[in-house]
Motif scaffolding. Sequence first.
Motif, PDB file in Angstrom:
ATOM      1  N   GLY A  67       0.766  -1.091   0.040  1.00  0.00           N
ATOM      2  CA  GLY A  67       0.062   0.052  -0.179  1.00  0.00           C
ATOM      3  C   GLY A  67       0.795   1.372  -0.003  1.00  0.00           C
ATOM      4  O   GLY A  67       0.396   2.433  -0.609  1.00  0.00           O
ATOM      5  N   SER A  68       1.992   1.114   0.482  1.00  0.00           N
ATOM      6  CA  SER A  68       2.838   2.430   0.841  1.00  0.00           C
ATOM      7  C   SER A  68       3.344   2.715  -0.520  1.00  0.00           C
ATOM      8  O   SER A  68       3.598   3.789  -1.185  1.00  0.00           O
ATOM      9  CB  SER A  68       4.237   2.019   1.583  1.00  0.00           C
ATOM     10  N   ASP A 176      -6.670   6.636  -1.188  1.00  0.00           N
ATOM     11  CA  ASP A 176      -6.148   5.471  -0.471  1.00  0.00           C
ATOM     12  C   ASP A 176      -7.221   4.485   0.012  1.00  0.00           C
ATOM     13  O   ASP A 176      -7.829   4.833   1.207  1.00  0.00           O
ATOM     14  CB  ASP A 176      -5.189   6.100   0.663  1.00  0.00           C
ATOM     15  N   ARG A 179      -8.336  -0.102   2.896  1.00  0.00           N
ATOM     16  CA  ARG A 179      -9.544  -0.837   3.402  1.00  0.00           C
ATOM     17  C   ARG A 179     -10.608  -0.349   2.712  1.00  0.00           C
ATOM     18  O   ARG A 179     -11.843  -0.547   3.458  1.00  0.00           O
ATOM     19  CB  ARG A 179      -9.346  -0.812   5.027  1.00  0.00           C
ATOM     20  N   LYS A 207      -4.710  -6.721   3.910  1.00  0.00           N
ATOM     21  CA  LYS A 207      -5.160  -6.320   5.254  1.00  0.00           C
ATOM     22  C   LYS A 207      -6.415  -7.121   5.487  1.00  0.00           C
ATOM     23  O   LYS A 207      -6.371  -8.483   5.664  1.00  0.00           O
ATOM     24  CB  LYS A 207      -5.597  -4.858   5.413  1.00  0.00           C
TER      25      LYS A 207
HETATM   26  C1  LIG Z   1      -4.790   3.467   4.896  1.00  0.00           C
HETATM   27  C2  LIG Z   1      -3.339   2.945   4.656  1.00  0.00           C
HETATM   28  N1  LIG Z   1      -3.112   3.052   3.688  1.00  0.00           N
HETATM   29  C3  LIG Z   1      -1.688   2.511   3.174  1.00  0.00           C
HETATM   30  C4  LIG Z   1      -0.993   1.582   4.010  1.00  0.00           C
HETATM   31  C5  LIG Z   1       0.132   0.922   3.664  1.00  0.00           C
HETATM   32  O1  LIG Z   1       0.013  -0.477   3.469  1.00  0.00           O
HETATM   33  P1  LIG Z   1       1.326  -1.302   3.351  1.00  0.00           P
HETATM   34  O2  LIG Z   1       1.555  -1.794   4.742  1.00  0.00           O
HETATM   35  O3  LIG Z   1       0.932  -2.310   2.358  1.00  0.00           O
HETATM   36  O4  LIG Z   1       2.756  -0.449   2.788  1.00  0.00           O
HETATM   37  C6  LIG Z   1      -1.805   1.104   5.340  1.00  0.00           C
HETATM   38  C7  LIG Z   1      -1.309   0.177   6.185  1.00  0.00           C
HETATM   39  O5  LIG Z   1      -1.566  -0.090   7.274  1.00  0.00           O
HETATM   40  C8  LIG Z   1      -3.025   2.036   5.405  1.00  0.00           C
HETATM   41  O6  LIG Z   1      -3.590   1.685   6.944  1.00  0.00           O
END
Ligand SMILES: Cc1ncc(COP(=O)(O)O)c(C=O)c1O
Length: 350
Positions: A67-68, A176, A179, A207
């Motif tokens: 996600g990042s 983003d 979830r 997640k």
């Molecule tokens: C809202 C949100 N965006 C992005 C991310 C990032 O995801 P990742 O841990 O796969 O990098 C998270 C991770 O908890 C998140 O809660």
Amino acid sequence: MPEAMKEAMVVDLRSDTVTRPTEAMRQAMARAEVGDDVYDEDPTVIELERLAAGLTGKEAGLFVPSGSMANLIAQMVHADRGSEVVLGEASHAVLHEVGAGAAIAGVQYSIIPGDGRFTAGQVRKRIKAPTFHTPGTSLIWVENTHNMGGGTIFPTAEIKAIAEVAHEAGLPLHMDGARVFNAVVAGGEALRDVVREVDSLSFCLSKGLGAPAGSVLVGTREFRTRAHRLRKMLGGGMRQIGILAAAGIYALEHHVERLADDHRRARRLADELRRLPGISIDADAVQTNIVMADLHGADAADLARRCAERGVLFHALSRRRLRLVTHLDVDDAAIHRALGVISEVLGGGG
Ligand SMILES: Cc1ncc(COP(=O)(O)O)c(C=O)c1O
């Protein structure tokens, strides 16, 4: 007691990222056809990306490791270096991505205070054209559900209003949606409707959906082409990852509806925790699978440590605030056990 038994008794409420692939998911992974995804030749990744595009009603999807990275790529595609991204102050991109937006995408954030949900009027006030002295706005950003807001749902009507303001100013809107499936299941709306007005979005497979890794970025074909190149630049090109994409496809086909169970368990956790002395919870804020609890008196880190010693894990976010997250690997018995341990430790029994 054997280690495996001890592990089985642990109730891990730190995050919905801690789930392990189920046996059926592992079988789907083992069967996956694969190819070189950097060449866009992995058939299972292609299937996942098509599925994601179809579900969201967008033109194209791109499988990314996390996600990042999805968030960083979205900023790099949409925002010029030295420009501003308008978003909520407690967004994951602001708080928990190690400053990647500033360090790598070269953007600065124009942050809207509050719990992560904001209005079109607040966005309008922040949009600015670049001048000789000042940065201009390049991107508007919403997070749905909002992690640090406590899994809260960004109302679809407000997203629509924000999109209108953004588009009037010629700016893209990104979601983003790490979830977003929790928002969809809890809100009873179709995913396509929730994301109709956004220009791009990402959602996480790792997640609540229970896959071991991966997110999908979706948007126009042109967005995907640029994102694909940036993924390679950032070192996110991963070759025979059909085995991971297969877990994602399995998750999308089998683990979406069941998010309602996580929401029901989060609600039970919240309802019972708030009856304990010394804890308060904003019941209206518990909309999906995240519970934020505030302590009066007890120290959050100390409570978390003492519960962890008894096999119940959760995060202390600050001196007084706890976060507990339900997911695929937490059943009703686990919730019962967590409530027993927290109540015992808070009541002085621990
Ligand atoms: C809202 C949100 N965006 C992005 C991310 C990032 O995801 P990742 O841990 O796969 O990098 C998270 C991770 O908890 C998140 O809660």
